[in-house]
Motif scaffolding. Sequence first.
Motif, PDB file in Angstrom:
ATOM      1  N   ARG A  50      89.530 115.891  24.588  1.00 47.16           N
ATOM      2  CA  ARG A  50      89.134 117.175  24.202  1.00 47.16           C
ATOM      3  C   ARG A  50      88.474 118.029  25.072  1.00 47.16           C
ATOM      4  O   ARG A  50      87.870 117.461  26.058  1.00 47.16           O
ATOM      5  N   LYS A  58      83.554 116.997  18.035  1.00 42.40           N
ATOM      6  CA  LYS A  58      84.030 118.020  17.149  1.00 42.40           C
ATOM      7  C   LYS A  58      83.990 119.574  17.364  1.00 42.40           C
ATOM      8  O   LYS A  58      83.395 119.832  18.154  1.00 42.40           O
ATOM      9  N   ASP A  59      84.622 120.147  16.332  1.00 43.99           N
ATOM     10  CA  ASP A  59      84.351 121.560  16.320  1.00 43.99           C
ATOM     11  C   ASP A  59      83.329 121.956  15.392  1.00 43.99           C
ATOM     12  O   ASP A  59      83.576 121.434  14.072  1.00 43.99           O
ATOM     13  N   SER A  66      83.686 116.968  23.969  1.00 45.27           N
ATOM     14  CA  SER A  66      83.132 117.249  22.685  1.00 45.27           C
ATOM     15  C   SER A  66      83.770 116.430  21.609  1.00 45.27           C
ATOM     16  O   SER A  66      84.595 115.542  22.177  1.00 45.27           O
ATOM     17  N   PRO A 119      83.767 123.841  20.153  1.00 41.63           N
ATOM     18  CA  PRO A 119      83.704 122.236  20.563  1.00 41.63           C
ATOM     19  C   PRO A 119      82.355 121.838  21.030  1.00 41.63           C
ATOM     20  O   PRO A 119      81.865 122.477  21.699  1.00 41.63           O
TER      21      PRO A 119
END
Length: 455
Positions: free
Chosen positions: A298, A312-313, A310, A327
């Motif tokens: 990511r 997660k978004d 990152s 992110p």
Amino acid sequence: MRTLARRSRGAGPLALVAALLGLLLLLAPAASAAGGLSDATAALKKGQVYVDPAMTSRFSQAQADALTKKIDKADKPIFVAVVPDSPAFAKATVFKDLRTTVGVDGVYAVWRGDQFTARADRGALGAGVPERISGAAFRSHNGDIDATLNDFVDQAAPQTKGTGVNHSTSIAWVVIPVVLVALAGAGVFFLFRRAKQRKEAQARAELEQLRRVVDEDITAFGVELERLDFSPAAADADDAQRTDYSHALDSYEKSKRLMDEAKKPEDVKQVTEAIEDGRFSLATLAARREKKPLPERRPPCFMDPRHGPSVKDVDWSPAGGAARTVPVCQADADRLAAGLDPAVRTVDTEHGPQPYWNAGPAYAPWAGGYFGGFGGGGLLPGLLVGTMLGSMMSSPAYAAAPMMDGGHGYQDQHEGGDFTGADFNGGDFGGFGGGDFGGGGDFGGGGGDFGGGDW
């Protein structure tokens, strides 16, 4: 030959140009009492500020003179026109008309009647930036033309690329054959060399600006490696872990070497690519040691790439801007979930510490190395729409940078202050297809409706 229109502060061949054109300068029209488009462009070629006679009761000549001095002191290609709401300055074409006739790559701000907005060539100011600044200035001063224009110039000047225009040399293009004969080769070489030296000086300054930031990144990565409690010779270490560790060390050494060898701002992109790659190896090593699933590849944490990859978004709204998905690392995700501010990476600028995305296009190579390899290189432009950094990274020139000489993404384009005459890409002039006011003619709305929010 575009450098002929840039400001000259030295003697030499340009003195001959001035002598040859002296008579034309004496006859050049000032901001006349007649008004109209021709008088506006003539005045902008001479002093970068024009006030139509019909508007002098609202914006005096003294105020115009003071604004002219401010623009001249800033030494930026910013042009300001204060005109009435009349057919002489058609709303749909006034920007294109002024830009075409003045013929200089720059920022064009127009107060028309009771409305105000601005447009710019991409070489002078990033897409959406003039609209955003003009919209904010317009809303802040409740119809006060002088306060609005000064506010706009104060904000736009530090962000505008290029130098101010020596308007007397713009007239030289009318008699360019005479000038070329007079300069006779040696003078032309001098002008090109001067322009080249100016660009080289700008590149050196940008590289030093980036060097301080990248050195911080390399140091932070080195600290992570020093604190890592891992021994390749340990009994519980396997080949996969040793490979991850070795790759992280190689990335660290590679980033130091590449930064030492960097000659141009665009060279920084390889450095941050190496750091990003090394940090992912550390994340992979940590997962192997903890017997967890290997992390997916990511982008780094948007708030600060030093936070590592990152996880997660999340939806996040910058100060004064619209929500967007970014992110983030787990620590920033937790901060946002708790209603706290994320730990945003700031860099030093002439206006004090700023988030890296507001620090100007010089940071495009730095951010490109971290984020350019994700989403086909289109990750940051979507996150940073309306900022200079976002516009640079979304441009075709930036995408093609590895194939270009220098790869900077904007070095081979016209820059602010270059004289192009009517030969310019109207579609790139602020991205509005030649100067229509856009947004259904919402002239006064400025940047407020651009890109889903003001950054």
